[in-house]
Design a protein around this motif. Structure first.
Motif, PDB file in Angstrom:
ATOM      1  N   LEU A  11       1.966  20.812  62.180  1.00 18.42           N
ATOM      2  CA  LEU A  11       2.714  21.823  61.604  1.00 18.42           C
ATOM      3  C   LEU A  11       1.968  23.106  62.273  1.00 18.42           C
ATOM      4  O   LEU A  11       0.893  22.978  62.342  1.00 18.42           O
ATOM      5  CB  LEU A  11       2.493  21.914  59.967  1.00 18.42           C
ATOM      6  N   VAL A  12       2.813  23.980  62.578  1.00 14.46           N
ATOM      7  CA  VAL A  12       2.263  25.004  63.424  1.00 14.46           C
ATOM      8  C   VAL A  12       2.676  26.375  62.315  1.00 14.46           C
ATOM      9  O   VAL A  12       3.848  26.798  61.922  1.00 14.46           O
ATOM     10  CB  VAL A  12       3.145  25.406  64.748  1.00 14.46           C
ATOM     11  N   CYS A  13       1.462  26.915  61.987  1.00 11.54           N
ATOM     12  CA  CYS A  13       1.707  27.998  61.073  1.00 11.54           C
ATOM     13  C   CYS A  13       1.352  29.473  61.798  1.00 11.54           C
ATOM     14  O   CYS A  13       0.253  29.401  62.249  1.00 11.54           O
ATOM     15  CB  CYS A  13       0.808  27.698  59.778  1.00 11.54           C
ATOM     16  N   THR A  14       1.990  30.406  61.935  1.00 10.23           N
ATOM     17  CA  THR A  14       2.010  31.741  62.531  1.00 10.23           C
ATOM     18  C   THR A  14       1.721  32.792  61.546  1.00 10.23           C
ATOM     19  O   THR A  14       2.922  32.920  60.848  1.00 10.23           O
ATOM     20  CB  THR A  14       3.122  32.019  63.619  1.00 10.23           C
ATOM     21  N   VAL A  15       0.602  33.317  61.555  1.00 13.30           N
ATOM     22  CA  VAL A  15       0.384  34.452  60.525  1.00 13.30           C
ATOM     23  C   VAL A  15       0.114  35.813  61.459  1.00 13.30           C
ATOM     24  O   VAL A  15      -0.938  35.785  62.086  1.00 13.30           O
ATOM     25  CB  VAL A  15      -0.743  34.050  59.606  1.00 13.30           C
ATOM     26  N   GLY A  16       1.155  36.557  61.664  1.00 11.24           N
ATOM     27  CA  GLY A  16       0.719  37.725  62.635  1.00 11.24           C
ATOM     28  C   GLY A  16       0.580  37.188  63.819  1.00 11.24           C
ATOM     29  O   GLY A  16       1.351  36.372  64.333  1.00 11.24           O
ATOM     30  N   LYS A  17      -0.516  37.232  64.467  1.00 13.70           N
ATOM     31  CA  LYS A  17      -0.747  36.850  65.975  1.00 13.70           C
ATOM     32  C   LYS A  17      -1.724  35.558  65.922  1.00 13.70           C
ATOM     33  O   LYS A  17      -2.038  34.809  66.768  1.00 13.70           O
ATOM     34  CB  LYS A  17      -1.390  37.902  66.724  1.00 13.70           C
ATOM     35  N   THR A  18      -2.039  35.028  64.598  1.00  9.35           N
ATOM     36  CA  THR A  18      -2.914  33.907  64.417  1.00  9.35           C
ATOM     37  C   THR A  18      -2.106  32.619  64.112  1.00  9.35           C
ATOM     38  O   THR A  18      -0.992  32.766  63.395  1.00  9.35           O
ATOM     39  CB  THR A  18      -3.816  34.191  63.269  1.00  9.35           C
ATOM     40  N   VAL A  19      -2.373  31.696  65.044  1.00 10.07           N
ATOM     41  CA  VAL A  19      -1.720  30.165  64.962  1.00 10.07           C
ATOM     42  C   VAL A  19      -2.729  29.423  64.366  1.00 10.07           C
ATOM     43  O   VAL A  19      -3.769  29.046  65.032  1.00 10.07           O
ATOM     44  CB  VAL A  19      -1.200  30.080  66.531  1.00 10.07           C
ATOM     45  N   LEU A  20      -2.294  28.688  63.205  1.00 16.83           N
ATOM     46  CA  LEU A  20      -3.070  27.470  62.713  1.00 16.83           C
ATOM     47  C   LEU A  20      -2.409  26.130  62.917  1.00 16.83           C
ATOM     48  O   LEU A  20      -1.276  26.414  62.839  1.00 16.83           O
ATOM     49  CB  LEU A  20      -3.305  27.869  61.128  1.00 16.83           C
ATOM     50  N   LEU A  21      -2.960  25.226  63.060  1.00 16.24           N
ATOM     51  CA  LEU A  21      -2.493  23.918  62.949  1.00 16.24           C
ATOM     52  C   LEU A  21      -2.800  23.042  61.967  1.00 16.24           C
ATOM     53  O   LEU A  21      -4.012  22.961  61.661  1.00 16.24           O
ATOM     54  CB  LEU A  21      -2.729  23.308  64.211  1.00 16.24           C
ATOM     55  N   TYR A  22      -1.762  22.350  61.363  1.00 16.35           N
ATOM     56  CA  TYR A  22      -2.154  21.460  60.118  1.00 16.35           C
ATOM     57  C   TYR A  22      -1.663  19.991  60.638  1.00 16.35           C
ATOM     58  O   TYR A  22      -0.529  19.947  61.148  1.00 16.35           O
ATOM     59  CB  TYR A  22      -1.818  21.884  58.873  1.00 16.35           C
ATOM     60  N   ARG A  71      -9.802  19.642  52.811  1.00 22.85           N
ATOM     61  CA  ARG A  71     -10.818  19.319  53.678  1.00 22.85           C
ATOM     62  C   ARG A  71     -12.089  18.131  53.363  1.00 22.85           C
ATOM     63  O   ARG A  71     -13.308  18.077  53.827  1.00 22.85           O
ATOM     64  CB  ARG A  71     -11.858  20.741  53.902  1.00 22.85           C
ATOM     65  N   SER A  72     -11.779  17.464  52.184  1.00 22.85           N
ATOM     66  CA  SER A  72     -12.500  16.426  51.603  1.00 22.85           C
ATOM     67  C   SER A  72     -12.657  15.360  52.550  1.00 22.85           C
ATOM     68  O   SER A  72     -11.887  14.697  53.048  1.00 22.85           O
ATOM     69  CB  SER A  72     -12.209  16.253  50.171  1.00 22.85           C
ATOM     70  N   PRO A  73     -13.993  14.652  52.789  1.00 21.96           N
ATOM     71  CA  PRO A  73     -14.193  13.349  53.144  1.00 21.96           C
ATOM     72  C   PRO A  73     -13.392  12.207  52.361  1.00 21.96           C
ATOM     73  O   PRO A  73     -13.400  11.141  52.927  1.00 21.96           O
ATOM     74  CB  PRO A  73     -15.485  13.303  53.190  1.00 21.96           C
ATOM     75  N   GLU A  74     -12.998  12.583  51.039  1.00 18.54           N
ATOM     76  CA  GLU A  74     -12.442  11.563  50.327  1.00 18.54           C
ATOM     77  C   GLU A  74     -10.693  11.446  50.362  1.00 18.54           C
ATOM     78  O   GLU A  74     -10.179  10.673  50.018  1.00 18.54           O
ATOM     79  CB  GLU A  74     -12.841  11.886  48.701  1.00 18.54           C
ATOM     80  N   ASN A  75     -10.296  12.363  51.165  1.00 15.43           N
ATOM     81  CA  ASN A  75      -8.772  12.652  51.409  1.00 15.43           C
ATOM     82  C   ASN A  75      -8.526  11.516  52.427  1.00 15.43           C
ATOM     83  O   ASN A  75      -9.313  10.981  52.900  1.00 15.43           O
ATOM     84  CB  ASN A  75      -8.352  14.060  51.638  1.00 15.43           C
ATOM     85  N   PRO A  76      -7.077  11.067  52.572  1.00 20.29           N
ATOM     86  CA  PRO A  76      -6.856  10.154  53.391  1.00 20.29           C
ATOM     87  C   PRO A  76      -7.039  10.061  54.736  1.00 20.29           C
ATOM     88  O   PRO A  76      -7.290   9.147  55.491  1.00 20.29           O
ATOM     89  CB  PRO A  76      -5.212  10.077  53.300  1.00 20.29           C
ATOM     90  N   VAL A  77      -7.297  11.269  55.414  1.00 16.39           N
ATOM     91  CA  VAL A  77      -7.853  11.556  56.941  1.00 16.39           C
ATOM     92  C   VAL A  77      -9.250  11.568  57.095  1.00 16.39           C
ATOM     93  O   VAL A  77      -9.852  11.680  57.988  1.00 16.39           O
ATOM     94  CB  VAL A  77      -7.128  12.623  57.804  1.00 16.39           C
ATOM     95  N   GLY A  78      -9.910  11.573  55.588  1.00 14.95           N
ATOM     96  CA  GLY A  78     -11.354  11.841  55.851  1.00 14.95           C
ATOM     97  C   GLY A  78     -11.957  13.073  56.220  1.00 14.95           C
ATOM     98  O   GLY A  78     -13.129  13.132  57.106  1.00 14.95           O
ATOM     99  N   GLY A  79     -11.185  14.266  56.105  1.00 12.69           N
ATOM    100  CA  GLY A  79     -11.779  15.608  56.205  1.00 12.69           C
ATOM    101  C   GLY A  79     -10.743  16.422  56.536  1.00 12.69           C
ATOM    102  O   GLY A  79      -9.675  16.321  55.416  1.00 12.69           O
ATOM    103  N   TRP A  80     -10.695  17.373  57.291  1.00  5.83           N
ATOM    104  CA  TRP A  80      -9.922  18.611  57.468  1.00  5.83           C
ATOM    105  C   TRP A  80      -8.364  18.080  57.833  1.00  5.83           C
ATOM    106  O   TRP A  80      -8.416  17.321  58.952  1.00  5.83           O
ATOM    107  CB  TRP A  80     -10.493  19.341  58.504  1.00  5.83           C
TER     108      TRP A  80
END
Length: 135
Positions: free
Chosen positions: A36-47, A87-96
Motif C-alpha cells: 500500500l503506497v500512502c502519500t501525505v504531501g511529499k512524504t511516501v509511506l509503504l505498508y 509494530r508488535s512482534p506478536e502480530n502475524p508478520v512478527g513486527g512492523w
C-alpha cells in the motif's frame, strides 16, 4: 478489493481520522511484494498489503472498539492500540507492517480510514483519541 484502493494514476483520496489532513492511497508492487503506497504531501509511506486482512481479523477477534494510538516510528506506541499491534512482534508478520525504515509508524493514522472506505471497519472522527472496530 484492490480496485477500491486505487492505482498510481488514480489513487484513492482519504482523510485522517480527525478529518484534519488529506492523503492518498494506492496499491503497487515493490521488490516482488504487494504494498500500500500512502502519500501525505511529499512524504511516501509503504505498508505491507496483508495488513488489511490481518488487522481486520484481529479486530474481529477483539470484538469491540480499539484506540488507534497513531505514533511516529521513533516514538513508543501506547499499549493496546492499533498502532502498537501494527509494530508488535506478536502480530502475524512478527513486527512492523510499515516497510520504509524511519517512516514505518503512523499505521494507526493511515490504515484505519482506508479500511473504513473499503467497508471493513468503522472509525470515529474526533479531534483526538479515535477508535476503530471491524464491521
Amino acid at each position: 478489493m484492490k480496485e477500491q484502493i486505487g492505482t498510481k494514476q488514480a489513487p484513492l483520496a482519504l482523510k485522517t481520522p480527525p478529518l484534519s489532513s488529506e492523503y492518498t492511497m494506492h496499491t503497487d508492487v515493490k521488490d516482488g511484494k504487494e504494498v500500500l503506497v500512502c502519500t501525505v504531501g511529499k512524504t511516501v509511506l509503504l505498508y505491507d498489503y496483508r495488513c488489511l486482512d490481518d488487522l481486520y481479523a484481529m479486530l474481529k477477534q477483539h470484538g469491540d472498539w480499539m484506540e488507534l494510538g497513531s505514533a511516529d516510528e521513533q516514538k513508543p506506541a501506547k499499549e493496546g492500540t492499533v498502532e502498537a499491534w501494527g509494530r508488535s512482534p506478536e502480530n502475524p508478520v512478527g513486527g512492523w507492517y510499515g516497510l520504509k525504515k524511519g517512516l514505518r509508524g503512523r499505521f494507526g493514522m493511515y490504515i484505519p480510514p482506508l479500511m473504513e472506505a473499503m467497508g471493513l471497519a468503522e472509525v470515529t472522527h474526533e479531534a483526538k483519541g479515535n477508535k476503530m472496530r471491524a464491521k
